[in-house]
Design a protein around this motif. Structure first.
Motif, PDB file in Angstrom:
ATOM      1  N   LEU A  39      -9.250  -4.448   8.435  1.00 35.26           N
ATOM      2  CA  LEU A  39      -8.242  -3.473   8.198  1.00 35.26           C
ATOM      3  C   LEU A  39      -8.354  -2.437   7.297  1.00 35.26           C
ATOM      4  N   SER A  40      -7.858  -1.302   7.397  1.00 33.75           N
ATOM      5  CA  SER A  40      -8.080   0.020   6.578  1.00 33.75           C
ATOM      6  C   SER A  40      -6.797   0.349   5.957  1.00 33.75           C
ATOM      7  N   CYS A  41      -6.554   0.868   4.950  1.00 39.52           N
ATOM      8  CA  CYS A  41      -5.374   1.377   4.331  1.00 39.52           C
ATOM      9  C   CYS A  41      -5.874   2.755   3.694  1.00 39.52           C
ATOM     10  N   THR A  42      -5.362   3.899   4.260  1.00 42.23           N
ATOM     11  CA  THR A  42      -5.679   5.207   3.452  1.00 42.23           C
ATOM     12  C   THR A  42      -4.497   5.713   2.800  1.00 42.23           C
ATOM     13  N   ARG A  43      -4.683   6.097   1.516  1.00 36.01           N
ATOM     14  CA  ARG A  43      -3.902   6.503   0.566  1.00 36.01           C
ATOM     15  C   ARG A  43      -3.781   8.025   0.411  1.00 36.01           C
ATOM     16  N   SER A  44      -2.576   8.471   0.302  1.00 34.01           N
ATOM     17  CA  SER A  44      -2.701   9.873  -0.028  1.00 34.01           C
ATOM     18  C   SER A  44      -1.625  10.104  -1.228  1.00 34.01           C
ATOM     19  N   GLY A  45      -1.675  11.145  -1.902  1.00 37.41           N
ATOM     20  CA  GLY A  45      -0.869  11.300  -3.033  1.00 37.41           C
ATOM     21  C   GLY A  45      -1.469  10.907  -4.438  1.00 37.41           C
ATOM     22  N   ARG A  46      -0.931  10.895  -5.315  1.00 39.35           N
ATOM     23  CA  ARG A  46      -1.149  10.772  -6.980  1.00 39.35           C
ATOM     24  C   ARG A  46      -1.846   9.450  -6.867  1.00 39.35           C
ATOM     25  N   THR A  47      -3.059   9.311  -7.641  1.00 41.54           N
ATOM     26  CA  THR A  47      -3.903   8.320  -7.781  1.00 41.54           C
ATOM     27  C   THR A  47      -4.253   8.071  -9.178  1.00 41.54           C
ATOM     28  N   LEU A  48      -4.025   6.686  -9.605  1.00 43.47           N
ATOM     29  CA  LEU A  48      -4.281   6.402 -10.912  1.00 43.47           C
ATOM     30  C   LEU A  48      -5.507   5.374 -10.996  1.00 43.47           C
ATOM     31  N   SER A  49      -6.440   5.534 -11.699  1.00 44.71           N
ATOM     32  CA  SER A  49      -7.593   4.529 -11.495  1.00 44.71           C
ATOM     33  C   SER A  49      -7.199   3.107 -11.877  1.00 44.71           C
ATOM     34  N   ARG A  50      -6.102   3.136 -12.706  1.00 41.19           N
ATOM     35  CA  ARG A  50      -5.657   1.657 -13.150  1.00 41.19           C
ATOM     36  C   ARG A  50      -4.591   1.171 -12.018  1.00 41.19           C
ATOM     37  N   ALA A  51      -4.279   1.727 -11.126  1.00 35.50           N
ATOM     38  CA  ALA A  51      -3.130   1.196 -10.203  1.00 35.50           C
ATOM     39  C   ALA A  51      -4.127   0.194  -9.324  1.00 35.50           C
ATOM     40  N   ARG A  52      -3.193  -0.891  -8.984  1.00 35.15           N
ATOM     41  CA  ARG A  52      -3.750  -2.138  -8.200  1.00 35.15           C
ATOM     42  C   ARG A  52      -3.053  -1.801  -6.842  1.00 35.15           C
ATOM     43  N   MET A  53      -4.061  -1.987  -6.101  1.00 35.34           N
ATOM     44  CA  MET A  53      -3.710  -1.983  -4.699  1.00 35.34           C
ATOM     45  C   MET A  53      -3.770  -3.591  -3.933  1.00 35.34           C
ATOM     46  N   GLY A  54      -2.848  -3.838  -2.771  1.00 34.40           N
ATOM     47  CA  GLY A  54      -2.719  -5.238  -2.538  1.00 34.40           C
ATOM     48  C   GLY A  54      -2.605  -5.036  -0.966  1.00 34.40           C
ATOM     49  N   TRP A  55      -2.926  -6.184  -0.566  1.00 40.13           N
ATOM     50  CA  TRP A  55      -2.686  -6.705   0.969  1.00 40.13           C
ATOM     51  C   TRP A  55      -1.894  -7.969   1.022  1.00 40.13           C
ATOM     52  N   LEU A  56      -0.915  -7.724   1.757  1.00 42.16           N
ATOM     53  CA  LEU A  56       0.074  -9.084   1.793  1.00 42.16           C
ATOM     54  C   LEU A  56       0.446  -8.909   3.302  1.00 42.16           C
ATOM     55  N   ARG A  57       1.110 -10.144   3.728  1.00 45.39           N
ATOM     56  CA  ARG A  57       1.516 -10.332   5.085  1.00 45.39           C
ATOM     57  C   ARG A  57       2.693 -11.091   5.435  1.00 45.39           C
ATOM     58  N   GLN A  58       3.269 -10.888   6.645  1.00 46.32           N
ATOM     59  CA  GLN A  58       4.501 -11.539   6.778  1.00 46.32           C
ATOM     60  C   GLN A  58       4.464 -12.095   8.231  1.00 46.32           C
ATOM     61  N   ALA A  59       4.631 -13.355   8.459  1.00 49.73           N
ATOM     62  CA  ALA A  59       4.626 -14.005   9.685  1.00 49.73           C
ATOM     63  C   ALA A  59       6.300 -14.317  10.183  1.00 49.73           C
ATOM     64  N   PRO A  60       6.458 -14.324  11.317  1.00 52.05           N
ATOM     65  CA  PRO A  60       7.747 -14.538  11.700  1.00 52.05           C
ATOM     66  C   PRO A  60       8.596 -15.652  11.423  1.00 52.05           C
ATOM     67  N   GLY A  61       9.692 -15.384  10.493  1.00 49.77           N
ATOM     68  CA  GLY A  61      10.496 -16.427  10.029  1.00 49.77           C
ATOM     69  C   GLY A  61       9.774 -17.025   8.516  1.00 49.77           C
ATOM     70  N   LYS A  62       8.770 -16.284   8.113  1.00 47.68           N
ATOM     71  CA  LYS A  62       8.316 -16.549   6.864  1.00 47.68           C
ATOM     72  C   LYS A  62       8.618 -15.473   5.915  1.00 47.68           C
ATOM     73  N   GLU A  63       8.446 -15.822   4.174  1.00 49.53           N
ATOM     74  CA  GLU A  63       8.469 -14.893   3.638  1.00 49.53           C
ATOM     75  C   GLU A  63       7.168 -14.126   3.347  1.00 49.53           C
ATOM     76  N   ARG A  64       7.089 -12.812   2.844  1.00 53.55           N
ATOM     77  CA  ARG A  64       5.970 -12.151   2.663  1.00 53.55           C
ATOM     78  C   ARG A  64       5.014 -12.998   1.848  1.00 53.55           C
ATOM     79  N   GLU A  65       4.016 -12.873   2.180  1.00 52.05           N
ATOM     80  CA  GLU A  65       2.689 -13.592   1.397  1.00 52.05           C
ATOM     81  C   GLU A  65       1.448 -12.711   0.746  1.00 52.05           C
ATOM     82  N   PHE A  66       1.473 -12.820  -0.621  1.00 54.91           N
ATOM     83  CA  PHE A  66       0.331 -12.185  -1.176  1.00 54.91           C
ATOM     84  C   PHE A  66      -1.073 -12.601  -0.740  1.00 54.91           C
TER      85      PHE A  66
END
Length: 121
Positions: free
Chosen positions: A20-47
């Motif tokens: 998977l790829s995620c392209t970011r546009s806009g302001r960028t800070l080197s200390r910012a944390r980026m994450g991937w999460l997922r959500q399956a049907p009927g379940k809570e979002r999972e880190f």
């Protein structure tokens, strides 16, 4: 304003790999944390995984550690999630997120629209 656009989802068989790829546009800070999460049907979002924009301190949930790898290409403003040995239970909508707010692992300021990953058995 920060925008995140994910790509790379699809339908695969158990044992296959996807990136998977995620392209970011806009302001960028080197200390910012980026994450991937997922959500399956009927379940809570999972880190799943997170990494600092400068590539430091990658972290993973126990459910994907050893199978998924998060990485960053800062020059391309892109975060990746390499997913190997996929299982049917990995089926979910996968979200890219940016600028972790601290506290809960799912607390991010910006979110992508999500990309569907379906793993058939």
């Amino acid at each position: 304003q920060v925008q995140l656009v994910e790509s790379g989802g699809g339908l695969v068989q158990a044992g296959d790999s996807l990136r998977l790829s995620c392209t970011r546009s806009g302001r960028t800070l080197s200390r910012a944390r980026m994450g991937w999460l997922r959500q399956a049907p009927g379940k809570e979002r999972e880190f799943l995984a997170a990494i600092s924009w400068n590539g430091g301190n990658p972290t993973y949930s126990d459910s994907v550690k050893g199978r998924f790898t998060i990485s960053i290409n800062s020059a391309r403003n892109t975060v990746y999630l390499q997913m190997n040995s996929l299982l049917p239970e990995d089926t979910a909508v996968y979200y890219c997120a940016s600028d972790w707010l601290g506290g809960p692992q799912s607390a991010y300021l910006y979110w992508g629209q999500g990309t569907q990953v379906t793993v058939s058995s």
